[in-house]
Design a protein around this motif. Structure first.
Motif, PDB file in Angstrom:
ATOM      1  N   PHE A 207      -7.366 -99.326  56.195  1.00 31.32           N
ATOM      2  CA  PHE A 207      -6.632 -98.422  55.490  1.00 31.32           C
ATOM      3  C   PHE A 207      -5.255 -98.174  55.826  1.00 31.32           C
ATOM      4  O   PHE A 207      -4.604 -98.277  55.520  1.00 31.32           O
ATOM      5  CB  PHE A 207      -7.341 -97.985  54.596  1.00 31.32           C
ATOM      6  CG  PHE A 207      -5.935 -96.950  53.607  1.00 31.32           C
ATOM      7  CD1 PHE A 207      -5.859 -97.612  52.180  1.00 31.32           C
ATOM      8  CD2 PHE A 207      -5.850 -95.979  54.071  1.00 31.32           C
ATOM      9  CE1 PHE A 207      -4.817 -96.032  51.856  1.00 31.32           C
ATOM     10  CE2 PHE A 207      -5.183 -94.967  53.506  1.00 31.32           C
ATOM     11  CZ  PHE A 207      -4.088 -95.091  52.999  1.00 31.32           C
ATOM     12  N   LEU A 208      -5.811 -97.521  56.897  1.00 30.86           N
ATOM     13  CA  LEU A 208      -5.030 -96.776  57.820  1.00 30.86           C
ATOM     14  C   LEU A 208      -3.373 -98.268  57.964  1.00 30.86           C
ATOM     15  O   LEU A 208      -2.732 -96.888  58.477  1.00 30.86           O
ATOM     16  CB  LEU A 208      -5.664 -96.571  59.310  1.00 30.86           C
ATOM     17  CG  LEU A 208      -4.731 -95.103  59.848  1.00 30.86           C
ATOM     18  CD1 LEU A 208      -5.250 -94.222  59.125  1.00 30.86           C
ATOM     19  CD2 LEU A 208      -5.781 -94.715  60.811  1.00 30.86           C
TER      20      LEU A 208
ATOM     21  N   ARG B 140      -2.755 -99.774  53.823  1.00 27.61           N
ATOM     22  CA  ARG B 140      -2.201 -98.449  52.854  1.00 27.61           C
ATOM     23  C   ARG B 140      -2.782 -99.312  51.702  1.00 27.61           C
ATOM     24  O   ARG B 140      -1.998 -99.022  50.718  1.00 27.61           O
ATOM     25  CB  ARG B 140      -1.245 -97.838  52.672  1.00 27.61           C
ATOM     26  CG  ARG B 140      -0.096 -97.811  54.066  1.00 27.61           C
ATOM     27  CD  ARG B 140       0.424 -96.915  54.042  1.00 27.61           C
ATOM     28  NE  ARG B 140      -0.502 -95.334  54.389  1.00 27.61           N
ATOM     29  CZ  ARG B 140      -0.857 -94.423  54.281  1.00 27.61           C
ATOM     30  NH1 ARG B 140      -0.164 -94.014  53.482  1.00 27.61           N
ATOM     31  NH2 ARG B 140      -1.341 -94.082  54.419  1.00 27.61           N
TER      32      ARG B 140
ATOM     33  N   THR C 258      -6.306-100.257  49.660  1.00 26.64           N
ATOM     34  CA  THR C 258      -7.895-100.276  49.346  1.00 26.64           C
ATOM     35  C   THR C 258      -8.474-101.306  47.850  1.00 26.64           C
ATOM     36  O   THR C 258      -7.281-101.568  47.186  1.00 26.64           O
ATOM     37  CB  THR C 258      -8.246 -98.910  49.009  1.00 26.64           C
ATOM     38  OG1 THR C 258      -7.326 -98.331  48.077  1.00 26.64           O
ATOM     39  CG2 THR C 258      -8.024 -98.031  50.438  1.00 26.64           C
TER      40      THR C 258
ATOM     41  N   ARG D  47     -10.932 -82.731  37.344  1.00 28.96           N
ATOM     42  CA  ARG D  47      -9.524 -82.294  38.682  1.00 28.96           C
ATOM     43  C   ARG D  47     -10.326 -82.418  40.291  1.00 28.96           C
ATOM     44  O   ARG D  47      -9.699 -83.254  40.515  1.00 28.96           O
ATOM     45  CB  ARG D  47      -8.523 -80.940  37.966  1.00 28.96           C
ATOM     46  CG  ARG D  47      -8.109 -80.483  39.617  1.00 28.96           C
ATOM     47  CD  ARG D  47      -7.739 -79.015  39.664  1.00 28.96           C
ATOM     48  NE  ARG D  47      -6.107 -79.058  39.122  1.00 28.96           N
ATOM     49  CZ  ARG D  47      -4.893 -79.110  40.503  1.00 28.96           C
ATOM     50  NH1 ARG D  47      -5.669 -78.744  41.473  1.00 28.96           N
ATOM     51  NH2 ARG D  47      -4.303 -79.319  40.214  1.00 28.96           N
TER      52      ARG D  47
ATOM     53  N   TYR E  62     -12.709 -84.924  40.576  1.00 29.01           N
ATOM     54  CA  TYR E  62     -11.956 -86.498  40.405  1.00 29.01           C
ATOM     55  C   TYR E  62     -11.061 -87.079  40.919  1.00 29.01           C
ATOM     56  O   TYR E  62     -11.246 -88.129  41.661  1.00 29.01           O
ATOM     57  CB  TYR E  62     -13.370 -87.111  39.520  1.00 29.01           C
ATOM     58  CG  TYR E  62     -15.027 -86.204  39.583  1.00 29.01           C
ATOM     59  CD1 TYR E  62     -15.466 -86.676  40.901  1.00 29.01           C
ATOM     60  CD2 TYR E  62     -15.339 -85.412  38.741  1.00 29.01           C
ATOM     61  CE1 TYR E  62     -16.517 -86.606  40.913  1.00 29.01           C
ATOM     62  CE2 TYR E  62     -17.230 -85.823  38.750  1.00 29.01           C
ATOM     63  CZ  TYR E  62     -17.380 -86.391  40.383  1.00 29.01           C
ATOM     64  OH  TYR E  62     -18.804 -86.415  40.749  1.00 29.01           O
TER      65      TYR E  62
ATOM     66  N   GLU F 137      -8.984 -85.781  42.396  1.00 36.36           N
ATOM     67  CA  GLU F 137      -8.690 -85.065  44.080  1.00 36.36           C
ATOM     68  C   GLU F 137      -8.683 -85.802  45.199  1.00 36.36           C
ATOM     69  O   GLU F 137      -8.579 -86.453  46.279  1.00 36.36           O
ATOM     70  CB  GLU F 137      -9.258 -83.726  44.340  1.00 36.36           C
ATOM     71  CG  GLU F 137      -8.239 -82.309  43.908  1.00 36.36           C
ATOM     72  CD  GLU F 137      -8.488 -81.236  44.290  1.00 36.36           C
ATOM     73  OE1 GLU F 137      -9.978 -81.107  44.345  1.00 36.36           O
ATOM     74  OE2 GLU F 137      -7.646 -80.319  43.771  1.00 36.36           O
ATOM     75  N   VAL F 138     -10.858 -86.676  43.598  1.00 40.02           N
ATOM     76  CA  VAL F 138     -11.073 -87.074  45.268  1.00 40.02           C
ATOM     77  C   VAL F 138     -10.243 -89.159  45.164  1.00 40.02           C
ATOM     78  O   VAL F 138     -10.481 -89.132  46.053  1.00 40.02           O
ATOM     79  CB  VAL F 138     -12.744 -87.570  45.061  1.00 40.02           C
ATOM     80  CG1 VAL F 138     -13.345 -88.811  45.290  1.00 40.02           C
ATOM     81  CG2 VAL F 138     -13.147 -85.678  44.767  1.00 40.02           C
TER      82      VAL F 138
ATOM     83  N   ALA G  12      -8.181 -88.110  47.350  1.00 42.58           N
ATOM     84  CA  ALA G  12      -7.899 -88.028  48.979  1.00 42.58           C
ATOM     85  C   ALA G  12      -8.762 -90.242  49.967  1.00 42.58           C
ATOM     86  O   ALA G  12      -8.156 -89.986  50.683  1.00 42.58           O
ATOM     87  CB  ALA G  12      -8.504 -86.808  48.952  1.00 42.58           C
ATOM     88  N   GLU G  13      -9.410 -89.828  48.750  1.00 45.46           N
ATOM     89  CA  GLU G  13      -9.897 -90.990  49.109  1.00 45.46           C
ATOM     90  C   GLU G  13      -9.063 -92.790  49.099  1.00 45.46           C
ATOM     91  O   GLU G  13      -9.606 -93.737  49.435  1.00 45.46           O
ATOM     92  CB  GLU G  13     -11.474 -92.365  47.894  1.00 45.46           C
ATOM     93  CG  GLU G  13     -12.211 -91.053  48.169  1.00 45.46           C
ATOM     94  CD  GLU G  13     -12.817 -90.999  50.145  1.00 45.46           C
ATOM     95  OE1 GLU G  13     -12.994 -92.361  50.578  1.00 45.46           O
ATOM     96  OE2 GLU G  13     -13.010 -90.128  50.513  1.00 45.46           O
ATOM     97  N   ASN G  14      -8.036 -91.938  48.924  1.00 44.18           N
ATOM     98  CA  ASN G  14      -6.573 -92.891  48.230  1.00 44.18           C
ATOM     99  C   ASN G  14      -7.610 -94.592  47.768  1.00 44.18           C
ATOM    100  O   ASN G  14      -6.850 -95.423  47.805  1.00 44.18           O
ATOM    101  CB  ASN G  14      -6.365 -93.799  49.905  1.00 44.18           C
ATOM    102  CG  ASN G  14      -5.749 -92.837  50.376  1.00 44.18           C
ATOM    103  OD1 ASN G  14      -4.410 -91.931  50.406  1.00 44.18           O
ATOM    104  ND2 ASN G  14      -5.777 -92.135  51.457  1.00 44.18           N
TER     105      ASN G  14
ATOM    106  N   LEU H 257      -2.022 -84.992  41.288  1.00 40.94           N
ATOM    107  CA  LEU H 257      -1.672 -86.044  41.504  1.00 40.94           C
ATOM    108  C   LEU H 257      -1.872 -86.953  42.704  1.00 40.94           C
ATOM    109  O   LEU H 257      -2.203 -87.582  43.989  1.00 40.94           O
ATOM    110  CB  LEU H 257      -3.274 -84.688  42.092  1.00 40.94           C
ATOM    111  CG  LEU H 257      -3.718 -83.728  42.182  1.00 40.94           C
ATOM    112  CD1 LEU H 257      -5.048 -83.475  42.283  1.00 40.94           C
ATOM    113  CD2 LEU H 257      -2.987 -82.785  43.172  1.00 40.94           C
TER     114      LEU H 257
ATOM    115  N   GLU I  11       1.693 -88.715  42.539  1.00 43.81           N
ATOM    116  CA  GLU I  11       2.823 -88.169  43.593  1.00 43.81           C
ATOM    117  C   GLU I  11       2.571 -89.306  44.430  1.00 43.81           C
ATOM    118  O   GLU I  11       3.104 -89.337  45.389  1.00 43.81           O
ATOM    119  CB  GLU I  11       2.336 -86.511  44.153  1.00 43.81           C
ATOM    120  CG  GLU I  11       2.890 -85.976  43.291  1.00 43.81           C
ATOM    121  CD  GLU I  11       2.285 -84.715  43.238  1.00 43.81           C
ATOM    122  OE1 GLU I  11       1.460 -84.565  44.048  1.00 43.81           O
ATOM    123  OE2 GLU I  11       2.366 -83.544  42.796  1.00 43.81           O
ATOM    124  N   ARG I  12       1.596 -89.610  45.117  1.00 40.98           N
ATOM    125  CA  ARG I  12       1.207 -90.872  45.831  1.00 40.98           C
ATOM    126  C   ARG I  12       1.482 -91.870  45.639  1.00 40.98           C
ATOM    127  O   ARG I  12       0.563 -92.567  46.221  1.00 40.98           O
ATOM    128  CB  ARG I  12      -0.132 -90.138  46.492  1.00 40.98           C
ATOM    129  CG  ARG I  12      -1.002 -88.855  46.278  1.00 40.98           C
ATOM    130  CD  ARG I  12      -1.972 -88.710  47.066  1.00 40.98           C
ATOM    131  NE  ARG I  12      -2.055 -88.253  48.363  1.00 40.98           N
ATOM    132  CZ  ARG I  12      -3.783 -87.558  49.493  1.00 40.98           C
ATOM    133  NH1 ARG I  12      -3.704 -89.466  48.933  1.00 40.98           N
ATOM    134  NH2 ARG I  12      -3.078 -87.080  49.976  1.00 40.98           N
ATOM    135  N   GLY I  13       1.692 -92.503  44.448  1.00 40.65           N
ATOM    136  CA  GLY I  13       2.045 -93.591  44.488  1.00 40.65           C
ATOM    137  C   GLY I  13       0.896 -94.251  43.759  1.00 40.65           C
ATOM    138  O   GLY I  13       0.787 -95.180  44.129  1.00 40.65           O
TER     139      GLY I  13
END
Lengths: 326, 326
Positions: A55-56, A59, A61, A107, A109, A111-112, A115-117, A135, A138-140
């Motif tokens: 992923f790094l 991008r 998953t 919320r 979840y 976030e999870v 965070a887990e992308n 959340l 914003e991160r697409g």
DNA sequence: TTGAAAGCGCTAACAT
DNA sequence: ATGTTAGCGCTTTCAA
């Protein structure tokens, strides 16, 4: 301990890590003998790529999140199955989270998922107005809502026309001779609840019946709420001659109340309700049921999500499937 | 698009990335003014650490997997809640997966858990013998089973004493005058099914009743299985005077069959069953119910898992909680 | 077609 | 107490 890396495979196969990567990813640009050696080495070592490391770089998953307001509800279970089938066909897997209609949990979840992308999220939001999906957006990370809508309609949604379905059910009850139809509504924040209430009103109007405030009681989409709401309604004088319940779990509660009162349906009182309940004690044949194509909702939601993930751009789409009265 | 990295934060706060990392992780080794600047920058930019990148360094994730054989079953829902509560207290989150008692699905989700490097997995295995948990154990991911056991007992397990509970229920039925107790068993591969069957036999023996092969029919732990099994049993001559059903969903099915046959319980036939069913139509007061402390099972399973994750080493532990007859 | 090398974002060693 | 540096495992230029 997953100590086996792409380097180990490369060494054993006597090629470079890049070649191993190529074998694993974009197929046929590798000579066949190398490819075979690599595959053999992979098998021999039991190598499994590290998805975080991948992923790094990429991008990308392959995990989708399904954040659901009540997993116990068979309505959602079938939906999950639809989503899973569509996802796995495309090489994605699905993880679930249960919010219990609780905005904080929702919320957390979200976030999870962020965070887990996770590649995308299917959500049945606990509230139409208070949501945390920014959340994700914003991160697409694309989001599709199921069953319920969000007020800020910037995301896709798959569901049914709750207004019309509710209206039809009311008309059906009226056809059966009902004139005083109690309505057990859902939580104020959930769009399906609002829609179904609105359909109830439309149905009354279309049938030339007056709307009476006292005939509407709000529940929480859970068994207990249905039980309490039905009790309130049955205390009215004159008593309702029908109960229209806006989801399946509340219907169970309502039926309990009727039983406690020694009332039978459909002889003493008519019932109509949203959502399939074949899983419970065969209530179906004795009431008007609105069934939603839950599997299909899940499937289509997932396919929409996958298209977004693939980068397709189109205006927020609302897929409205048909609910059936039976 | 999550373009905000630790470097951006560091630049804005005019510190090094390492300092930002320190603020985020091991608390108080950073001077207060720097710490404040960092926090301000984080807030201002809306920075969220990339958990994949973090994992690559630390090999530590904070996601637990709960792989469950049937999410619809309220038995598991309450368990999930127990696990979630314990997990979130420790800063972990929980994702769910539903296997539908399907070994392929189970394996797929175990693969997902391994690929995602989940910190640990709680599993209710669909089979005692055919399992894929090596995929996890090999990589050092701890596994705790709930409800059911695995034959290769190398992992912790939290559940109840199914043998004893079943035996007690049988004795209770005998006390109520039953002499011909039909038993609806579960899938052969699941340990709870075997244990409950064995408890049934023990109960008969303890009561001085003969075991009769024809009185045992196997179901699948689902509604339909219960329905069919009950139908088979009720066709026997002489008819059973009691039905003991080894899980809640099958009980629903069995009750349907009885209703179809026009039989009432407890007047015409006595019932006993495993697992709480308060969520359904108040069957509880009319039958013998074995309740399991489901929330507690989930909680303790999670705590055990967290201890393993923390690196504690002790022989595989089997936590046996009490089931209650009521 | 294949390999060497850089770098994704982060944290842990090592310096200072 | 803070900064610098290296490297986790992978993919992807860029060269060869």
């Amino acid at each position: 301990m997953s100590r086996i890396t792409i380097k180990d495979v490369a060494e054993l196969a006597d090629v470079s890590p890049a070649t191993v990567s190529r074998v694993l990813n974009h197929g046929p640009t590798v000579a066949e003998d190398l490819r075979d050696r690599v595959m053999a080495a992979i098998r021999q070592l039991g190598y499994r790529p590290n998805s975080q490391a991948r992923f790094l770089r990429t991008r990308a998953t392959t995990v989708l999140g399904l954040i659901i307001s009540d997993i116990t509800n068979p309505f959602f279970t079938s939906m999950v199955r639809g989503a899973e089938d569509a996802a796995s066909k495309a090489g994605y897997s699905v993880v679930l989270a249960n919010t219990d209609e609780d905005l904080d949990k929702e919320r957390r979840y979200i976030e999870v998922a962020a965070a887990e992308n996770m590649a995308g999220v299917i959500l049945s939001p606990a509230s139409a107005t208070r949501t945390s999906i920014e959340l994700l957006l914003e991160r697409g990370v694309p989001v599709v809502t199921v069953d319920r809508r969000l007020q800020t309609a910037k995301v896709d949604r798959v569901g049914v026309n709750n207004v019309r379905a509710a209206q039809e059910a009311v008309i059906r009850l009226v056809d059966q001779g009902c004139r005083r139809i109690g309505f057990i509504a859902g939580p104020a924040e959930v769009t399906t609840a609002a829609d179904r209430l609105s359909g109830y009103k439309h149905g009354l109007r279309a049938s030339g019946l007056p709307f009476s405030r006292e005939l509407v009681v709000r529940g929480d989409y859970r068994i207990e709420g249905g039980r309490a709401a039905a009790a309130t309604l049955m205390r009215l004088d004159p008593r309702p001659d029908a109960l229209f319940v806006s989801n399946n779990l509340m219907t169970l509660g309502a039926v309990m109340t009727l039983r406690d009162l020694g009332l039978s349906y459909p002889s003493d009182i008519k019932l109509a309700a949203f959502d399939d309940m074949s899983w419970t004690l065969g209530l179906s044949d004795t009431m008007t049921l609105i069934s939603q194509p839950t599997y299909e909702i899940g499937r289509q939601a997932c396919e929409l999500l996958l298209r977004r993930i693939a980068g397709e751009r189109f205006p927020p789409r609302h897929v409205v499937l048909g609910a059936t009265l039976d």
